[in-house]
Design an enzyme around this catalytic site. Structure first.
Site, PDB file in Angstrom:
ATOM      1  N   ARG A   1       0.817  -1.220   0.000  1.00 20.35           N
ATOM      2  CA  ARG A   1       0.000   0.000   0.000  1.00 20.35           C
ATOM      3  C   ARG A   1       0.852   1.272   0.000  1.00 20.35           C
ATOM      4  O   ARG A   1       0.362   2.353  -0.278  1.00 20.35           O
ATOM      5  CB  ARG A   1      -0.954  -0.024   1.207  1.00 20.35           C
ATOM      6  CG  ARG A   1      -2.083  -1.024   1.058  1.00 20.35           C
ATOM      7  CD  ARG A   1      -2.801  -1.292   2.373  1.00 20.35           C
ATOM      8  NE  ARG A   1      -2.084  -2.237   3.245  1.00 20.35           N
ATOM      9  CZ  ARG A   1      -2.511  -2.654   4.429  1.00 20.35           C
ATOM     10  NH1 ARG A   1      -3.646  -2.198   4.919  1.00 20.35           N
ATOM     11  NH2 ARG A   1      -1.817  -3.525   5.140  1.00 20.35           N
TER      12      ARG A   1
ATOM     13  N   TYR B   1       4.500  -4.842  15.734  1.00 19.64           N
ATOM     14  CA  TYR B   1       4.547  -4.731  14.285  1.00 19.64           C
ATOM     15  C   TYR B   1       5.489  -3.592  13.903  1.00 19.64           C
ATOM     16  O   TYR B   1       5.426  -2.505  14.492  1.00 19.64           O
ATOM     17  CB  TYR B   1       3.144  -4.431  13.732  1.00 19.64           C
ATOM     18  CG  TYR B   1       2.188  -5.607  13.807  1.00 19.64           C
ATOM     19  CD1 TYR B   1       2.596  -6.855  14.267  1.00 19.64           C
ATOM     20  CD2 TYR B   1       0.861  -5.460  13.397  1.00 19.64           C
ATOM     21  CE1 TYR B   1       1.709  -7.924  14.310  1.00 19.64           C
ATOM     22  CE2 TYR B   1      -0.025  -6.533  13.449  1.00 19.64           C
ATOM     23  CZ  TYR B   1       0.406  -7.759  13.909  1.00 19.64           C
ATOM     24  OH  TYR B   1      -0.471  -8.813  13.961  1.00 19.64           O
TER      25      TYR B   1
ATOM     26  N   ARG C   1      28.921  24.827   4.820  1.00 20.18           N
ATOM     27  CA  ARG C   1      29.100  23.411   4.470  1.00 20.18           C
ATOM     28  C   ARG C   1      30.003  22.690   5.482  1.00 20.18           C
ATOM     29  O   ARG C   1      30.623  23.315   6.337  1.00 20.18           O
ATOM     30  CB  ARG C   1      29.637  23.329   3.040  1.00 20.18           C
ATOM     31  CG  ARG C   1      28.570  23.806   2.042  1.00 20.18           C
ATOM     32  CD  ARG C   1      29.106  23.918   0.647  1.00 20.18           C
ATOM     33  NE  ARG C   1      29.742  22.689   0.208  1.00 20.18           N
ATOM     34  CZ  ARG C   1      30.539  22.609  -0.864  1.00 20.18           C
ATOM     35  NH1 ARG C   1      30.791  23.694  -1.592  1.00 20.18           N
ATOM     36  NH2 ARG C   1      31.066  21.461  -1.201  1.00 20.18           N
TER      37      ARG C   1
ATOM     38  N   LYS D   1      33.017  26.506   2.856  1.00 17.22           N
ATOM     39  CA  LYS D   1      33.258  25.062   2.898  1.00 17.22           C
ATOM     40  C   LYS D   1      34.584  24.755   3.563  1.00 17.22           C
ATOM     41  O   LYS D   1      35.590  25.378   3.223  1.00 17.22           O
ATOM     42  CB  LYS D   1      33.261  24.510   1.470  1.00 17.22           C
ATOM     43  CG  LYS D   1      33.366  23.002   1.416  1.00 17.22           C
ATOM     44  CD  LYS D   1      34.147  22.502   0.224  1.00 17.22           C
ATOM     45  CE  LYS D   1      35.608  22.386   0.555  1.00 17.22           C
ATOM     46  NZ  LYS D   1      36.408  21.797  -0.522  1.00 17.22           N
TER      47      LYS D   1
ATOM     48  N   ASN E   1      38.450  41.353   7.275  1.00 22.15           N
ATOM     49  CA  ASN E   1      37.273  41.802   6.539  1.00 22.15           C
ATOM     50  C   ASN E   1      37.368  41.302   5.108  1.00 22.15           C
ATOM     51  O   ASN E   1      38.316  41.630   4.395  1.00 22.15           O
ATOM     52  CB  ASN E   1      37.207  43.335   6.566  1.00 22.15           C
ATOM     53  CG  ASN E   1      35.838  43.813   6.116  1.00 22.15           C
ATOM     54  OD1 ASN E   1      35.307  43.333   5.093  1.00 22.15           O
ATOM     55  ND2 ASN E   1      35.264  44.734   6.845  1.00 22.15           N
TER      56      ASN E   1
ATOM     57  N   ARG F   1      45.736  45.604 -10.485  1.00 22.75           N
ATOM     58  CA  ARG F   1      44.654  46.258 -11.208  1.00 22.75           C
ATOM     59  C   ARG F   1      45.285  47.150 -12.254  1.00 22.75           C
ATOM     60  O   ARG F   1      46.264  47.838 -11.978  1.00 22.75           O
ATOM     61  CB  ARG F   1      43.902  47.107 -10.194  1.00 22.75           C
ATOM     62  CG  ARG F   1      42.566  47.586 -10.662  1.00 22.75           C
ATOM     63  CD  ARG F   1      42.073  48.672  -9.750  1.00 22.75           C
ATOM     64  NE  ARG F   1      41.695  48.220  -8.420  1.00 22.75           N
ATOM     65  CZ  ARG F   1      41.611  49.054  -7.371  1.00 22.75           C
ATOM     66  NH1 ARG F   1      41.940  50.338  -7.498  1.00 22.75           N
ATOM     67  NH2 ARG F   1      41.242  48.590  -6.215  1.00 22.75           N
TER      68      ARG F   1
HETATM   69  C1  UD1 Z   1      -2.460  -5.962  11.129  1.00 21.50           C
HETATM   70  C2  UD1 Z   1      -3.391  -6.879  11.937  1.00 21.50           C
HETATM   71  C3  UD1 Z   1      -4.665  -6.100  12.285  1.00 21.50           C
HETATM   72  C4  UD1 Z   1      -4.328  -4.832  13.032  1.00 21.50           C
HETATM   73  C5  UD1 Z   1      -3.285  -3.997  12.274  1.00 21.50           C
HETATM   74  C6  UD1 Z   1      -2.770  -2.899  13.184  1.00 21.50           C
HETATM   75  C7  UD1 Z   1      -3.048  -9.204  11.243  1.00 21.50           C
HETATM   76  C8  UD1 Z   1      -3.556 -10.337  10.420  1.00 21.50           C
HETATM   77  N1  UD1 Z   1      -3.722  -8.048  11.180  1.00 21.50           N
HETATM   78  O1  UD1 Z   1      -3.083  -5.669   9.901  1.00 21.50           O
HETATM   79  O2  UD1 Z   1      -5.531  -6.911  13.086  1.00 21.50           O
HETATM   80  O3  UD1 Z   1      -5.514  -4.092  13.252  1.00 21.50           O
HETATM   81  O4  UD1 Z   1      -2.147  -4.786  11.875  1.00 21.50           O
HETATM   82  O5  UD1 Z   1      -1.917  -2.011  12.526  1.00 21.50           O
HETATM   83  O6  UD1 Z   1      -2.075  -9.379  11.959  1.00 21.50           O
HETATM   84  N2  UD1 Z   1       4.456  -8.882   8.208  1.00 21.50           N
HETATM   85  C9  UD1 Z   1       5.448  -9.842   8.154  1.00 21.50           C
HETATM   86  N3  UD1 Z   1       5.235 -10.980   7.424  1.00 21.50           N
HETATM   87  C10 UD1 Z   1       4.076 -11.223   6.781  1.00 21.50           C
HETATM   88  C11 UD1 Z   1       3.068 -10.232   6.846  1.00 21.50           C
HETATM   89  C12 UD1 Z   1       3.280  -9.081   7.562  1.00 21.50           C
HETATM   90  O7  UD1 Z   1       6.513  -9.674   8.743  1.00 21.50           O
HETATM   91  O8  UD1 Z   1       3.968 -12.275   6.161  1.00 21.50           O
HETATM   92  C13 UD1 Z   1       4.704  -7.638   8.977  1.00 21.50           C
HETATM   93  C14 UD1 Z   1       4.645  -6.389   8.134  1.00 21.50           C
HETATM   94  O9  UD1 Z   1       5.944  -6.054   7.637  1.00 21.50           O
HETATM   95  C15 UD1 Z   1       4.125  -5.342   9.105  1.00 21.50           C
HETATM   96  C16 UD1 Z   1       3.319  -6.138  10.110  1.00 21.50           C
HETATM   97  O10 UD1 Z   1       3.683  -7.491   9.942  1.00 21.50           O
HETATM   98  O11 UD1 Z   1       5.179  -4.690   9.775  1.00 21.50           O
HETATM   99  C17 UD1 Z   1       1.809  -5.978   9.926  1.00 21.50           C
HETATM  100  O12 UD1 Z   1       1.450  -6.357   8.605  1.00 21.50           O
HETATM  101  P1  UD1 Z   1       0.390  -5.543   7.772  1.00 21.50           P
HETATM  102  O13 UD1 Z   1       0.269  -6.171   6.448  1.00 21.50           O
HETATM  103  O14 UD1 Z   1       0.655  -4.094   7.828  1.00 21.50           O
HETATM  104  O15 UD1 Z   1      -0.960  -5.874   8.598  1.00 21.50           O
HETATM  105  P2  UD1 Z   1      -2.274  -4.971   8.664  1.00 21.50           P
HETATM  106  O16 UD1 Z   1      -3.086  -5.221   7.466  1.00 21.50           O
HETATM  107  O17 UD1 Z   1      -1.930  -3.592   8.976  1.00 21.50           O
HETATM  108 MG    MG Z   2      -0.136  -2.552   8.997  1.00 20.31          MG
END
Ligand code: UD1
Ligand code: MG
Length: 449
Positions: A14, A98, A329, A347, A373, A436
């Site tokens: 996204r 996360y 710089r 610099k 100066n 000059r």
């Molecule tokens: C997720 C949660 C959701 C929550 C939201 C909060 C799940 C299924 N959903 O959704 O309930 O409300 O976060 O922000 O957990 N990642 C991995 N490996 C994977 C998939 C994802 O490491 O296979 C990591 C991503 O890099 C990211 C994090 O997990 O940092 C969350 O993944 P993302 O796809 O953003 O989940 P959301 O759709 O936001």
């Molecule tokens: Mg997310």
């Protein structure tokens, strides 16, 4: 004992970017670095699950005691956690975070951990005006948590639920190890959802405790550029607030950006649209006018940085003034009471106490003494096309306007150079030197009509 797992393997489709999501910057550091910094004080071990841009993500983190876990294919957040569970101690509390939820405070996690102590499992939730996109927390009649339903899997009724999953949980290691292997892919995305361990645990008679976070902005997830910009503003406003509480005058906190650390003394003032990058230190009574970029600088007491100035890796003395429209710089040192004026570029030079370069000059690879100066339009010609050369100007010298100093060259103490000179040899002290041609006038000349 607290073992942390941070999920950071996703691409972040996204974001519509070539770079993995957790590498995007917030306040001058990556999303992932924020998460690491906030959990570090609590955790005995940090496990980070990586996949997309694995090497770049690894190298972006400034902490060497991390267990890196590779998730070869991104089959969901549950699958990601499965890759790391062998590192988790059964006796430990495992905090799962996360990489795209970067603004939580260490204290919130502390409270979440203590909530998990009685039941073995606690979730951090939050109430949102617009819960779209997030997993919803499903509770029974007695308000006990039953499950989390992902946005894409909700029915109409569930869509209306405004309590959402932040993604942050604390669970006893042994429970995590037990439930994480029971996930299934029977959902709209065909992934292994971490969130499904809630209903699995409930089935096994575990009570899920929850902490409802009262600060919405702490737990926002960053999935696209709109959310990234929103989080940046939240972060900057929070920093501005903290700095104002500590005495910094900020003319408009909604137009303040600090992408790094800023230390300041009493009575400093920062006008609008100033960007601080890296490590900056201001003495007391420093004034910074609008639209300046200040990076890795140390600025002395009572110095004034005028509008539209860029300072990069430099030291500015006390009572000095720099700008407007100056560019300082790297490796430059401006002395006390010195003055750098408009449209001046400096610099890798040192300009000692009380010296002035007030207008339209280039000073590079130079050592300028005290009370010198430098007139308007003076250029140090430091580059011959192959090598850089030094210009030395000793104390008290006066360099007339529009002089070119062809380096290497030394100008002696209290020397005076006449305006418009091209200086190719060393200049003796105390004397007037100029190169000059004599001015002539042609007496009988008439302009053509
Ligand atoms: C997720 C949660 C959701 C929550 C939201 C909060 C799940 C299924 N959903 O959704 O309930 O409300 O976060 O922000 O957990 N990642 C991995 N490996 C994977 C998939 C994802 O490491 O296979 C990591 C991503 O890099 C990211 C994090 O997990 O940092 C969350 O993944 P993302 O796809 O953003 O989940 P959301 O759709 O936001
Ligand atoms: Mg997310």
């Amino acid at each position: 004992m607290i073992d942390a797992i941070i999920l950071a393997a996703g691409q972040g489709t996204r974001m519509k970017s070539n770079k993995a999501k957790v590498l995007h910057q917030l306040g001058g550091k990556s999303l992932l670095q924020h998460v690491v910094d906030a959990i570090k004080p609590l955790s005995s071990s940090i496990n980070i699950v990586i996949g997309n841009d694995a090497e770049l993500v690894k190298n972006s983190i400034n902490n060497h005691s991390i267990n890196w876990v590779l998730q070869k294919k991104q089959l969901g957040t549950g699958h990601a956690v499965q890759q790391a569970t062998s590192n988790i101690n059964g006796e430990a509390t495992c905090v799962i975070l996360y990489g795209d939820v970067p603004l939580f405070s260490t204290n919130t996690i502390k409270s979440l951990i203590s909530k998990s102590e009685s039941t073995g499992f606690s979730l951090l939730s939050v109430i949102l005006d617009n819960p779209t996109g997030y997993g919803r927390i499903i509770r029974d009649k007695n308000k006990l948590i039953k499950a989390i339903v992902e946005d894409k899997d909700t029915n109409r009724q569930e869509q209306k639920i405004d309590e959402i999953n932040t993604g942050i949980m604390a669970i006893q290691g042994s429970l995590l190890k037990k439930y994480i292997t029971q996930l299934e892919t029977d959902n709209s995305q065909g992934e292994l959802y971490l969130t499904d361990i809630v209903k699995i645990a409930v089935k096994d008679s575990v009570t899920i405790s929850s902490l409802v976070c009262d600060n919405v902005s702490e737990v926002m997830g960053i999935n696209d550029k709109n959310q990234l910009a929103e989080a940046e503003r939240i972060y900057q406003q929070q920093q501005a607030k903290d700095m104002m509480s500590n005495g910094l005058t900020i003319k408009d906190p909604s137009r303040f950006d600090c992408r790094g650390n800023l230390i300041f003394g009493k009575d400093c003032s920062v006008d609008i649209n100033v960007v601080f990058e890296g490590e900056n230190e201001l003495g007391e009574n420093v004034l910074i006018a609008p639209n300046c970029i200040i990076k890795n600088a140390k600025i002395g007491d009572h110095a004034e940085i005028k509008a539209n100035t860029i300072i990069d890796n430099a030291v500015i003395g006390s009572h000095a003034t720099v700008g407007p429209f100056a560019r300082i710089r790297p490796e430059t040192k401006v002395g006390n009471n010195a003055r750098i004026g408009n449209f001046v570029e400096v610099k890798k030079s040192s300009i000692d106490d009380g010296s002035k370069v007030p207008h339209l000059s280039y000073v590079g690879d130079s050592t300028i003494g005290q009370n010198v100066n430098v007139g308007a339009g003076v250029i140090t010609c430091n580059y011959d096309g192959v090598n850089k050369h030094q210009t030395i100007i000793k104390n008290g010298a006066f360099i007339g306007s529009d002089t070119q100093l062809i380096a290497p060259v030394t100008v002696g103490e209290n020397a005076t150079i006449g305006a418009g000179s091209t200086i190719t040899q060393d200049v003796p002290g105390e004397k007037l030197t100029l190169s000059r041609k004599k001015q002539t006038t042609i007496p009988n000349w008439k302009r053509k009509k």
